[in-house]
Write a protein that holds these residues in place. Structure first.
Motif, PDB file in Angstrom:
ATOM      1  N   ARG A   3       0.866  -1.280  -0.020  1.00  0.00           N
ATOM      2  CA  ARG A   3      -0.037   0.032   0.039  1.00  0.00           C
ATOM      3  C   ARG A   3       0.892   1.109  -0.035  1.00  0.00           C
ATOM      4  NH1 ARG A   3      -2.844  -1.676   3.727  1.00  0.00           N
ATOM      5  NH2 ARG A   3      -4.644  -2.177   2.503  1.00  0.00           N
ATOM      6  N   TYR A   4       0.302   2.264  -0.715  1.00  0.00           N
ATOM      7  CA  TYR A   4       1.361   3.553  -0.907  1.00  0.00           C
ATOM      8  C   TYR A   4       1.136   4.163   0.497  1.00  0.00           C
ATOM      9  CZ  TYR A   4       2.840   7.919  -2.551  1.00  0.00           C
ATOM     10  OH  TYR A   4       3.301   9.169  -2.640  1.00  0.00           O
ATOM     11  N   ARG A   5       2.295   4.640   1.025  1.00  0.00           N
ATOM     12  CA  ARG A   5       2.325   5.492   2.050  1.00  0.00           C
ATOM     13  C   ARG A   5       3.312   6.820   1.931  1.00  0.00           C
ATOM     14  NH1 ARG A   5       2.236   0.076   4.017  1.00  0.00           N
ATOM     15  NH2 ARG A   5       0.954  -0.253   5.584  1.00  0.00           N
ATOM     16  N   LEU A  18      -8.412  13.357  -5.314  1.00  0.00           N
ATOM     17  CA  LEU A  18      -8.813  12.140  -4.616  1.00  0.00           C
ATOM     18  C   LEU A  18      -9.369  12.319  -3.521  1.00  0.00           C
ATOM     19  CD1 LEU A  18      -5.429  10.218  -5.634  1.00  0.00           C
ATOM     20  CD2 LEU A  18      -7.715   9.994  -6.892  1.00  0.00           C
ATOM     21  N   PRO A  19     -10.743  12.323  -3.115  1.00  0.00           N
ATOM     22  CA  PRO A  19     -11.412  12.792  -1.994  1.00  0.00           C
ATOM     23  C   PRO A  19     -11.102  11.907  -0.763  1.00  0.00           C
ATOM     24  CG  PRO A  19     -13.184  12.058  -3.454  1.00  0.00           C
ATOM     25  CD  PRO A  19     -11.720  12.092  -4.275  1.00  0.00           C
ATOM     26  N   LYS A  54      -6.236   5.857  -9.958  1.00  0.00           N
ATOM     27  CA  LYS A  54      -7.321   6.882  -9.285  1.00  0.00           C
ATOM     28  C   LYS A  54      -7.824   6.010  -8.172  1.00  0.00           C
ATOM     29  CE  LYS A  54      -8.215  10.208 -12.585  1.00  0.00           C
ATOM     30  NZ  LYS A  54      -9.411  10.925 -13.575  1.00  0.00           N
ATOM     31  N   LEU A  55      -8.609   4.787  -8.704  1.00  0.00           N
ATOM     32  CA  LEU A  55      -9.158   3.696  -7.747  1.00  0.00           C
ATOM     33  C   LEU A  55      -8.203   3.279  -6.886  1.00  0.00           C
ATOM     34  CD1 LEU A  55     -11.598   1.645  -9.878  1.00  0.00           C
ATOM     35  CD2 LEU A  55     -12.189   3.483  -8.435  1.00  0.00           C
ATOM     36  N   ARG A  56      -7.094   2.738  -7.038  1.00  0.00           N
ATOM     37  CA  ARG A  56      -6.200   2.312  -6.081  1.00  0.00           C
ATOM     38  C   ARG A  56      -5.847   2.975  -5.058  1.00  0.00           C
ATOM     39  NH1 ARG A  56      -0.480   0.597  -7.186  1.00  0.00           N
ATOM     40  NH2 ARG A  56      -0.492   0.453  -4.834  1.00  0.00           N
ATOM     41  N   PHE A  57      -5.400   4.469  -5.383  1.00  0.00           N
ATOM     42  CA  PHE A  57      -5.033   5.463  -4.251  1.00  0.00           C
ATOM     43  C   PHE A  57      -6.171   5.940  -3.668  1.00  0.00           C
ATOM     44  CE2 PHE A  57      -1.097   5.505  -7.250  1.00  0.00           C
ATOM     45  CZ  PHE A  57      -0.255   5.114  -6.288  1.00  0.00           C
ATOM     46  N   TYR A  59      -9.011   4.393  -2.751  1.00  0.00           N
ATOM     47  CA  TYR A  59      -9.501   3.604  -1.629  1.00  0.00           C
ATOM     48  C   TYR A  59      -8.320   2.611  -0.857  1.00  0.00           C
ATOM     49  CZ  TYR A  59     -13.854   4.226  -4.186  1.00  0.00           C
ATOM     50  OH  TYR A  59     -15.029   4.829  -4.745  1.00  0.00           O
ATOM     51  N   GLY A  60      -7.182   3.051  -1.165  1.00  0.00           N
ATOM     52  CA  GLY A  60      -6.066   2.580  -0.332  1.00  0.00           C
ATOM     53  C   GLY A  60      -5.799   1.126  -0.305  1.00  0.00           C
ATOM     54  N   LEU A  61      -5.895   0.686  -1.955  1.00  0.00           N
ATOM     55  CA  LEU A  61      -5.762  -0.828  -2.036  1.00  0.00           C
ATOM     56  C   LEU A  61      -4.394  -1.023  -2.473  1.00  0.00           C
ATOM     57  CD1 LEU A  61      -9.126  -1.165  -4.204  1.00  0.00           C
ATOM     58  CD2 LEU A  61      -8.479  -1.571  -1.353  1.00  0.00           C
ATOM     59  N   THR A  62      -3.759  -2.321  -2.361  1.00  0.00           N
ATOM     60  CA  THR A  62      -2.769  -2.798  -3.000  1.00  0.00           C
ATOM     61  C   THR A  62      -3.125  -3.302  -4.577  1.00  0.00           C
ATOM     62  OG1 THR A  62      -2.990  -5.110  -2.447  1.00  0.00           O
ATOM     63  CG2 THR A  62      -1.846  -3.691  -0.968  1.00  0.00           C
ATOM     64  N   GLU A  63      -2.289  -3.633  -5.476  1.00  0.00           N
ATOM     65  CA  GLU A  63      -2.428  -3.906  -6.531  1.00  0.00           C
ATOM     66  C   GLU A  63      -3.180  -5.557  -6.520  1.00  0.00           C
ATOM     67  OE1 GLU A  63      -2.970  -3.861 -10.738  1.00  0.00           O
ATOM     68  OE2 GLU A  63      -2.197  -2.290  -9.347  1.00  0.00           O
ATOM     69  N   THR A  64      -2.886  -6.429  -5.581  1.00  0.00           N
ATOM     70  CA  THR A  64      -3.315  -7.527  -5.410  1.00  0.00           C
ATOM     71  C   THR A  64      -4.919  -7.371  -5.258  1.00  0.00           C
ATOM     72  OG1 THR A  64      -1.276  -8.430  -4.968  1.00  0.00           O
ATOM     73  CG2 THR A  64      -3.177  -9.744  -4.267  1.00  0.00           C
TER      74      THR A  64
END
Length: 202
Positions: A3-5, A18-19, A54-57, A59-64
């Motif tokens: 996850r991006y930090r 990205l609200p 956009k979706l990934r960041f 909602y804070g998801l990993t690629e998996t």
């Protein structure tokens, strides 16, 4: 991929508003980096990748996790893109964010992880838990939890409560009355391009 930090505003500058990731507004409207103001025409792949990011960041998801959600959406009847958005919007961390319990989705994830949120009176510490119609989401009945949420409710991340949620600010309780409708998704994203991006992987 974890996850991006890293710096959130850098991502906001690159992908747009990205609200769920940050309430701050960047000083510059163009992407970061040496060539940020001087971007060339993007390929079709780059456009699809950006929508997926956009979706990934947001909602804070990993690629998996993203790939898993796309595969789940494909198994459900109806528009795969809409089903994907609904699966992400009905996550517990996002629902906590949309009710104003936390200013961002990462903050909501932390609230859930630390045991401050209950569903139907039982503590749930899994941010990815998919809430279902009829479930009641509340702040744990102790002073520490209520103080944290009271402070957050003064400055909620998004002011509008979606139509599928019913919220009682005094009791710090919300009820899920249905599945989120497309018009209430706060993120500006083309979900069809996301599905196209994953078409070879899912």
């Amino acid at each position: 991929m974890s996850r991006y930090r890293g710096p959130r505003l850098r991502i906001v500058r690159r992908l747009g508003e990205l609200p769920g990731l940050s309430r701050k507004q960047p000083k510059h409207a163009y992407p970061p980096g040496q060539h940020g103001q001087d971007r060339k025409k993007r390929s079709e792949y780059a456009v699809r990748l950006e929508e997926k990011q956009k979706l990934r960041f947001n909602y804070g998801l990993t690629e998996t996790q993203m790939l898993r959600y796309v595969r789940r959406a494909r198994r459900v009847k109806g528009s795969t893109g809409l089903v994907l958005l609904q699966l992400l919007e009905m996550r517990l961390d996002n629902t906590v964010f949309r009710m104003g319990f936390a200013p961002t989705i990462p903050a909501a994830r932390q609230l859930v992880n630390h045991g401050h949120i209950t569903i139907n009176g039982k503590s749930v510490t899994i941010p990815s838990y998919g809430v279902r119609p009829g479930e009641v989401i509340s702040v744990k009945d102790n002073e520490k939890s209520r103080k944290i949420v009271e402070r957050n409710l003064e400055f909620p991340g998004l002011s509008n409560i979606p139509s599928h949620l019913e919220f009682d600010k005094a009791k710090m309780t919300g009820k899920v009355n249905g599945v989120v409708e497309r018009e209430w998704v706060a993120l500006q994203v083309n979900e069809l391009l996301v599905i196209e991006y994953y078409s070879r992987q899912a």
